[in-house]
Motif scaffolding. Structure first.
Motif, PDB file in Angstrom:
ATOM      1  N   VAL A  52       0.817  -1.217   0.000  1.00 21.32           N
ATOM      2  CA  VAL A  52       0.000   0.000   0.000  1.00 21.32           C
ATOM      3  C   VAL A  52       0.851   1.267   0.000  1.00 21.32           C
ATOM      4  N   PRO A  53       1.822   1.423   0.912  1.00 22.59           N
ATOM      5  CA  PRO A  53       2.619   2.651   0.856  1.00 22.59           C
ATOM      6  C   PRO A  53       3.476   2.761  -0.398  1.00 22.59           C
ATOM      7  N   SER A  54       4.053   1.665  -0.868  1.00 25.94           N
ATOM      8  CA  SER A  54       4.918   1.755  -2.046  1.00 25.94           C
ATOM      9  C   SER A  54       4.120   2.132  -3.291  1.00 25.94           C
ATOM     10  N   LYS A  55       2.934   1.563  -3.456  1.00 29.37           N
ATOM     11  CA  LYS A  55       2.135   1.897  -4.635  1.00 29.37           C
ATOM     12  C   LYS A  55       1.544   3.295  -4.518  1.00 29.37           C
ATOM     13  N   SER A  56       1.324   3.771  -3.293  1.00 30.81           N
ATOM     14  CA  SER A  56       0.897   5.159  -3.109  1.00 30.81           C
ATOM     15  C   SER A  56       2.021   6.110  -3.511  1.00 30.81           C
ATOM     16  N   LEU A  57       3.251   5.763  -3.139  1.00 31.91           N
ATOM     17  CA  LEU A  57       4.410   6.563  -3.540  1.00 31.91           C
ATOM     18  C   LEU A  57       4.533   6.592  -5.058  1.00 31.91           C
ATOM     19  N   ILE A  58       4.335   5.447  -5.684  1.00 35.70           N
ATOM     20  CA  ILE A  58       4.433   5.355  -7.139  1.00 35.70           C
ATOM     21  C   ILE A  58       3.342   6.193  -7.801  1.00 35.70           C
ATOM     22  N   ALA A  59       2.152   6.226  -7.209  1.00 32.54           N
ATOM     23  CA  ALA A  59       1.069   7.052  -7.747  1.00 32.54           C
ATOM     24  C   ALA A  59       1.450   8.529  -7.726  1.00 32.54           C
ATOM     25  N   THR A  60       2.133   8.951  -6.662  1.00 29.07           N
ATOM     26  CA  THR A  60       2.609  10.334  -6.594  1.00 29.07           C
ATOM     27  C   THR A  60       3.634  10.605  -7.685  1.00 29.07           C
ATOM     28  N   ALA A  61       4.541   9.666  -7.895  1.00 30.17           N
ATOM     29  CA  ALA A  61       5.544   9.813  -8.953  1.00 30.17           C
ATOM     30  C   ALA A  61       4.882   9.887 -10.325  1.00 30.17           C
ATOM     31  N   ASP A  62       3.848   9.074 -10.529  1.00 23.04           N
ATOM     32  CA  ASP A  62       3.119   9.117 -11.804  1.00 23.04           C
ATOM     33  C   ASP A  62       2.484  10.483 -12.025  1.00 23.04           C
ATOM     34  N   ALA A  63       1.966  11.073 -10.941  1.00 22.41           N
ATOM     35  CA  ALA A  63       1.355  12.401 -11.053  1.00 22.41           C
ATOM     36  C   ALA A  63       2.401  13.441 -11.440  1.00 22.41           C
ATOM     37  N   ALA A  64       3.604  13.320 -10.860  1.00 23.81           N
ATOM     38  CA  ALA A  64       4.683  14.247 -11.201  1.00 23.81           C
ATOM     39  C   ALA A  64       5.069  14.133 -12.663  1.00 23.81           C
ATOM     40  N   VAL A  65       5.124  12.897 -13.176  1.00 24.69           N
ATOM     41  CA  VAL A  65       5.451  12.684 -14.590  1.00 24.69           C
ATOM     42  C   VAL A  65       4.375  13.260 -15.487  1.00 24.69           C
ATOM     43  N   ALA A  66       3.100  13.071 -15.103  1.00 25.78           N
ATOM     44  CA  ALA A  66       1.990  13.586 -15.910  1.00 25.78           C
ATOM     45  C   ALA A  66       2.055  15.101 -16.036  1.00 25.78           C
ATOM     46  N   ILE A  67       2.413  15.766 -14.935  1.00 26.36           N
ATOM     47  CA  ILE A  67       2.525  17.226 -14.971  1.00 26.36           C
ATOM     48  C   ILE A  67       3.703  17.639 -15.843  1.00 26.36           C
ATOM     49  N   ALA A  68       4.839  16.967 -15.666  1.00 29.60           N
ATOM     50  CA  ALA A  68       6.038  17.330 -16.424  1.00 29.60           C
ATOM     51  C   ALA A  68       5.856  17.108 -17.910  1.00 29.60           C
TER      52      ALA A  68
END
Length: 483
Positions: A52-68
Motif C-alpha cells: 500500500v505505501p509503495s504503490k501510493s508513492l508510485i502514484a505520486t511519482a506518476d502524477a509528477a510525470v503527468a505534470i512534467a
C-alpha cells in the motif's frame, strides 16, 4: 451462507496479511469460529509497510510525470514574475508530506480491514503467535512476552509473511542505508539514491524516485533489469530509465555498502565504487518462519525456511495450512489472498479449485507498468508448449497517440493449432488494469478468435488487445488440437 457441521469448526490464523485476512473472512463466512493473531496490525506488512505505501508513492511519482509531460499535449504551466515576464515553474516534491499521506493511507486501509473482520465476527488477538503442537496457537500478548493466550483450533493457518533480506556487508541503519520498509522516514528527496537489486522491488522504487526527481543509480547483478521477466518488457523499461537520466550498472554485484561523512559508498565486486546520499537494499526477502513452532509441529520447510505447500495451500501436516510469502508459492499479495481462501475452502469442505501457475496475473508498478499472465515467450523457446506470439506496439494505438504514450506494447501468446490464448504481456500505463481481459481468456481457455469478437471501445488502449488477437486470426488450426 454457512456449511452445516456437527460442531462449530474452529480456525486459528497466525498473521493478518492478505493471506490471513482472506482466510479469516472465508472461515467466518462458512460459519467457523475464527481467531486471528497479528502483531503489527491487520493487513500485515503488505498493507502497513509494503504494497500500500509503495504503490501510493508510485502514484505520486506518476502524477509528477503527468505534470512534467503535459507540455507535449499543449498544456503549459505559467507564472508571471514581478517584472511581468514569464517564469519557468518547477515541480516540487514535498517528500515529508508524501510519506505522511501514504502512511496514513496504509493505516486507514488496515483499520478498514480490521473493521471488516470484526463485523464478520472474527476474534482478533494482538501479539506474537507460535504453534503449540498441531492443534493450538500460543500468543505472547504482554510486554516482553510475559502474558500468554492459548487458542485451540481444528484448523491452523500460518500467514506470517517475509522481511527484507539483509547483507552482512551492508547493514541497514534506517538513515542512509535502507530497506524498503524504512524509506518512509525520509524527510526530503534523496540527492542520489543507489538502488542495489534490479528485481521487482528495486525496479519499482528506482522508477518512482527517478520520476520524483532524484538522481538514481540502479545496481544489477544481471545483464538486464527484471531478470526472469519478459526480455522485451525489460528492454522497454531500460530505455525509459536511461531516457530519464538513471544510471544502470549491469553485471555489477554489490560487495559492500558503508556510511561515509557525506552519505554512502557502494563497493562492487569488480572493485568499482559508487558514492551517493542514500542506498536502498532490494536484495530479496526472508520468510518469517523461525521460532514459531513449525518444525516442532512437523511442518516441512525448505532450506530457505519457506513452508512447503501444495496447490490447496496445505502443508505436510493435514490440518495446518499456509499462505503468502512464507510459502513456496508465488510471492504476490493477490496469490496470498487466493491461498488463504483456498486453504479454508479445502479445510472446511467447500468447493476448491487448486491453484495453478498459469492462472496467476502479476504486475510490476514501474512507469510504464508491466503486467503478465500465464505462459510466456520463454516457455515456447524452452519447448514447454507449441505456441505463437504476436506483439503490437502501443504507439500504433490511436488512444495512446491522443494521450502521449510512446512506450509499451501488447503481446499475446496462443497455442499453435487451436489458437487458445495461454499467456500475455502488457507494457504501458495501467497495464495492471488492461491485463484483465487476457487473464479471463487464459482462465476460460478462450481462443484468439473468440476474444477478437468482443467489442472494444474506440478509441481505447484496450483496443490494442483486440487488434493483436485479430492479427492472429490465421493461426493454423489442426483437427484434434487441445482447446
Amino acid at each position: 451462507m454457512s456449511l452445516s457441521f456437527e460442531h462449530a469448526q474452529s480456525v486459528a490464523i497466525i498473521g493478518g496479511g492478505p493471506g490471513g485476512y482472506e482466510a479469516a473472512l472465508a472461515a467466518a463466512q462458512l460459519g467457523a469460529e475464527v481467531t486471528l493473531v497479528e502483531r503489527a496490525g491487520v493487513g500485515g506488512a503488505a498493507v502497513i509497510t509494503d504494497v500500500v505505501p509503495s504503490k501510493s508513492l508510485i502514484a505520486t511519482a506518476d502524477a509528477a510525470v503527468a505534470i512534467a509531460a503535459s507540455g507535449d499535449l499543449g498544456v503549459q504551466l505559467f507564472a508571471r514574475g514581478a517584472d511581468g515576464k514569464p517564469l519557468t515553474p518547477e515541480i516540487a516534491i514535498n517528500l515529508s508530506a508524501v510519506n505522511k499521506r501514504l502512511l496514513s493511507l496504509a493505516r486507514q486501509q488496515s483499520d478498514d480491514m480490521r473493521s471488516s473482520l470484526v463485523e464478520a465476527g472474527v476474534r482478533i488477538v494482538s501479539g506474537h503467535g507460535r504453534l503449540e503442537g498441531r492443534d493450538a496457537v500460543v500468543v505472547s500478548t504482554g510486554p516482553g512476552g510475559t502474558d500468554f493466550d492459548r487458542i485451540e483450533a481444528d484448523t491452523l493457518v500460518v500467514s506470517v509473511g517475509a522481511s527484507p533480506r539483509e547483507l552482512p556487508s551492508a547493514k541497514p541503519d534506517g538513515d542512509r542505508i535502507l530497506t524498503w520498509t524504512q524509506l518512509y522516514d525520509m524527510k526530503s528527496l534523496p540527492e542520489h539514491l543507489i538502488v542495489v537489486g534490479s528485481g521487482v522491488t528495486g525496479a519499482e522504487f528506482a522508477s518512482a524516485y527517478m520520476n520524483l526527481g532524484a538522481k538514481v543509480t540502479l545496481v544489477s547483478s544481471r545483464d538486464q533489469v527484471l531478470p526472469g521477466e519478459d526480455p522485451d518488457a525489460a528492454a522497454v523499461l531500460e530505455k525509459v530509465f536511461k531516457r530519464g537520466g538513471m544510471t544502470l550498472l549491469s553485471k555489477a554485484r554489490a560487495d559492500s555498502v558503508v556510511r561515509t561523512d557525506a552519505g554512502v559508498l557502494v563497493t562492487l565486486a569488480d572493485g568499482r565504487t559508487v558514492e551517493g546520499s542514500h542506498c536502498l537494499l532490494a536484495v530479496g526477502s526472508i520468510p518469517n518462519t523461525r521460532g514459531i513452532g513449525l518444525e516442532e509441529a512437523g511442518v516441512e520447510l525448505t532450506d530457505s525456511g519457506h513452508i512447503r505447500v501444495n496447490r490447496v495451500a496445505r502443508t505436510s501436516v493435514p490440518n495446518i495450512y499456509a499462505a503468502g510469502d512464507c510459502t513456496t508459492f508465488v510471492p504476490l499479495a493477490s496469490v496470498a489472498a487466493m491461498q488463504g481462501r483456498t486453504a479454508i475452502f479445502h479445510a472446511l469442505g467447500d468447493v476448491v479449485i487448486p491453484l495453478e501457475q498459469r492462472r496467476i496475473t502479476a504486475n510490476i508498478f514501474t512507469a510504464p507498468e508491466i503486467a503478465t499472465v500465464g505462459l510466456q515467450e520463454k516457455d515456447i523457446a524452452a519447448g514447454a508448449v507449441n505456441g505463437v506470439v504476436h506483439k503490437l506496439p502501443l504507439s500504433a494505438n490511436p488512444r495512446a497517440k491522443m494521450i502521449g504514450i510512446k512506450d509499451g506494447f501488447v503481446k499475446i501468446i496462443a497455442r499453435a493449432g487451436s489458437g487458445t490464448i495461454i499467456g500475455g504481456v502488457i507494457v504501458g500505463p495501467r497495464a495492471s488494469d488492461m491485463i484483465y481481459p487476457i487473464a479471463i481468456a487464459v482462465e476460460r481457455r478462450l481462443t484468439v478468435d473468440q476474444l477478437s469478437r468482443v467489442f472494444a471501445v474506440y478509441p481505447s488502449l484496450s483496443g490494442s488487445i483486440t487488434d493483436a488477437v485479430r492479427a492472429m486470426h490465421l493461426v493454423e488450426r489442426t483437427e484434434g488440437e487441445e482447446n
